[in-house]
Design an enzyme around this catalytic site. Structure first.
Site, PDB file in Angstrom:
ATOM      1  N   CYS A   1       0.833  -1.206   0.000  1.00 43.93           N
ATOM      2  CA  CYS A   1       0.000   0.000   0.000  1.00 43.93           C
ATOM      3  C   CYS A   1       0.871   1.261   0.000  1.00 43.93           C
ATOM      4  O   CYS A   1       1.544   1.534  -0.983  1.00 43.93           O
ATOM      5  CB  CYS A   1      -0.988  -0.039   1.176  1.00 43.93           C
ATOM      6  SG  CYS A   1      -2.371   1.117   0.976  1.00 43.93           S
TER       7      CYS A   1
ATOM      8  N   HIS B   1      -3.728  -5.366   1.232  1.00 43.13           N
ATOM      9  CA  HIS B   1      -3.590  -5.716   2.650  1.00 43.13           C
ATOM     10  C   HIS B   1      -4.118  -7.125   2.876  1.00 43.13           C
ATOM     11  O   HIS B   1      -5.033  -7.573   2.197  1.00 43.13           O
ATOM     12  CB  HIS B   1      -4.393  -4.746   3.519  1.00 43.13           C
ATOM     13  CG  HIS B   1      -3.855  -3.355   3.544  1.00 43.13           C
ATOM     14  ND1 HIS B   1      -2.656  -3.034   4.140  1.00 43.13           N
ATOM     15  CD2 HIS B   1      -4.368  -2.193   3.054  1.00 43.13           C
ATOM     16  CE1 HIS B   1      -2.450  -1.729   4.007  1.00 43.13           C
ATOM     17  NE2 HIS B   1      -3.467  -1.202   3.352  1.00 43.13           N
TER      18      HIS B   1
END
Length: 500
Positions: free
Chosen positions: A329, A426
């Site tokens: 991310c 994630h």
């Protein structure tokens, strides 16, 4: 409507989240429909619900312990700090804007209708609601506009358990001082205190427990032992971020960014017998690990600048020729060539990335929130099935690089160049398949043998941990007193604690 019990703490990190998780599991085991609730959460560990809304990670874990799918109603207000003075405000799973602390405190009571709508909706569907407070109810400077501790307890007429952390020391002062600072009507709500994280012989505490009861007029309902149940941590107070891992065959260094988020991504790595995961916040601590991970962050650009200020950026780039690097991310965004923020979503301007991936990120006010299934397509992890979620601002475009994985809809994610990997996903290690391939590859690079391992079932593992936690708490607290208090408050009675 459902009965309820509220867990408040003497401080942040006292163990409120774990006790709520345990109570959710206990009530489920006892045959009740139970749901967690936290009106306002401040945390960088967030989660995406199946319908694409954002909520606190702790409440998602509590929902799982209660046998439920996570629901944004369980955490209607989420604050994600972006600086010492401001946070992104998320209401009912949607971004409502960025607020400086003073401005938020002026307007937060206007959120009470959202809080009560979420609570009453959950209460109509369940038998018991287990409510979690935040910080301490004794923050007397914040009492007038409280919407998460005693203010909420009054709104929903909740009995309160007050939890103190003996592991940090001074637990009697914590509990006595908190009760003493409560207003008279607030004290009547406290039906019991609980001492958490105890190590040793409980009999040595007994004289102090009696004195505490005499001083506060509130019964001690339990002494909960320090438990090794592995439950996802809520925030950066997590012990796993404060210490180095025990030495294992393979050394993984996770950069502890100032605004690190979703560090629970790496919990499955910590469980692997060959993988040692440590958190690094200084260039002198980095050394030459077998893998460097740049994790997610709420504030990518400020944390990128911090990497440069601490010289960690130079240390990471110096390792890049020989050490594999994984960015997740925000960490993926940092690994690129350029990060541009034309609208000032984080910090207006154009910023040079670490230059380890041929990517450019452009920030925007639009937040991506979605659950994903994917298959890794990059070597040496090709074929690993992964499941997870995206939470990020902006889009990243790669050039002259292969993607890291492909989603189930055929679209590509991430970028790979040499030993540098980046992805927005994630939870990428939760299925266990990527963990096994990563461990085997790192061991082969290091020239060592590690035991063959099948992918661990992370979901089944979490269920076992909830049961372990519930068993420890059930054996340590007066559960009958809690059931009695919920019944009496629910029917307008006057439990003993209300007469103090």
């Amino acid at each position: 409507m459902a009965k309820c019990i509220m867990v408040q703490g003497t401080m942040s990190g006292a163990g409120k989240s774990l006790l709520v998780t345990a109570l959710c599991r206990i009530f489920l085991q006892d045959g009740w429909r139970v749901a967690p609730f936290k009106s306002q959460n401040m945390a960088l560990n967030s989660y995406v619900t199946p319908d694409g809304l954002e909520m606190g990670r702790a409440q998602a874990a509590q929902a799982e312990a209660a046998g439920l799918t996570c629901d944004v109603r369980m955490n209607p207000i989420l604050l994600k700090p972006s600086s010492d003075m401001g946070s992104q405000l998320i209401v009912n799973g949607e971004v409502r804007g960025h607020y400086e602390a003073r401005d938020y405190f002026r307007m937060k009571r206007s959120l009470i209708p959202d809080i009560l709508a979420a609570y009453h909706s959950l209460a109509a569907e369940n038998d018991i609601i287990v409510i979690e407070g935040a910080g301490s109810p004794a923050e007397i400077n914040l009492r007038a506009d409280d919407i998460v501790n005693m203010g909420l307890a009054e709104l929903v007429d909740a009995p309160v358990l007050l939890v103190g952390d003996i592991d940090r020391g001074g637990v009697f002062a914590q509990l006595y001082g908190t009760v003493a600072l409560l207003q008279r009507e607030e004290r009547k709500r406290v039906i019991g205190t609980i001492i958490n994280k105890f190590r040793g012989d409980v009999s040595l505490l007994e004289p102090g427990l009696q004195q505490l009861e005499d001083l506060t007029g509130v019964p001690v309902l339990g002494v909960v032992p320090y438990t090794n149940a592995d439950i996802d941590d809520e925030d950066s107070l997590s012990p796993r971020l404060q210490q180095n891992a025990a030495a294992k065959a393979i050394d993984i260094a996770v950069i502890r960014l100032p605004h690190i988020s979703n560090f629970t991504d790496f919990s499955p790595l910590e469980e692997h017998p060959a993988l040692g995961v440590r958190y690094v916040s200084d260039a002198s601590q980095l050394g030459r690990p077998d893998l460097i991970i740049l994790p997610g962050t709420k504030s990518t650009i400020p944390d990128l600048l911090w990497l440069r200020e601490t010289r960690l950026a130079d240390a990471i780039k110096a390792c890049a020729d020989v050490t594999p690097i994984l960015g997740v991310c925000g960490g993926y965004q940092m690994l690129g060539q350029t990060l541009r923020d034309p609208d000032g979503t984080e910090r207006k301007g154009s910023f040079e990335g670490l230059g380890l991936l041929p990517c450019e990120t452009v920030f925007s006010t639009q937040k991506t929130r979605t659950r994903r299934r994917a298959t890794v397509v990059s070597e040496p992890f090709s074929g690993a099935a992964i499941e997870g979620y995206e939470i990020h601002m902006g889009r990243t475009e790669r050039s002259d690089a292969e993607p890291f994985c492909r989603f189930s809809d055929g679209s590509a994610d991430g970028a790979v160049r040499g030993n540098v990997f980046g992805t927005y996903l994630h939870g990428l290690f939760d299925t266990g398949e990527l963990t096994v391939k990563l461990a085997s590859w790192l061991a082969a690079r290091k020239g060592i043998d590690i035991p063959a391992a099948a992918p661990s079932d992370r979901a089944a593992y979490r269920q076992r941990q909830y049961d372990l936690l519930a068993d420890a708490v059930r054996q340590s607290i007066d559960l009958n007193a809690i059931y009695k208090a919920m019944e009496e408050f629910d029917h307008g009675g006057t439990p003993t604690a209300r007469r103090h």
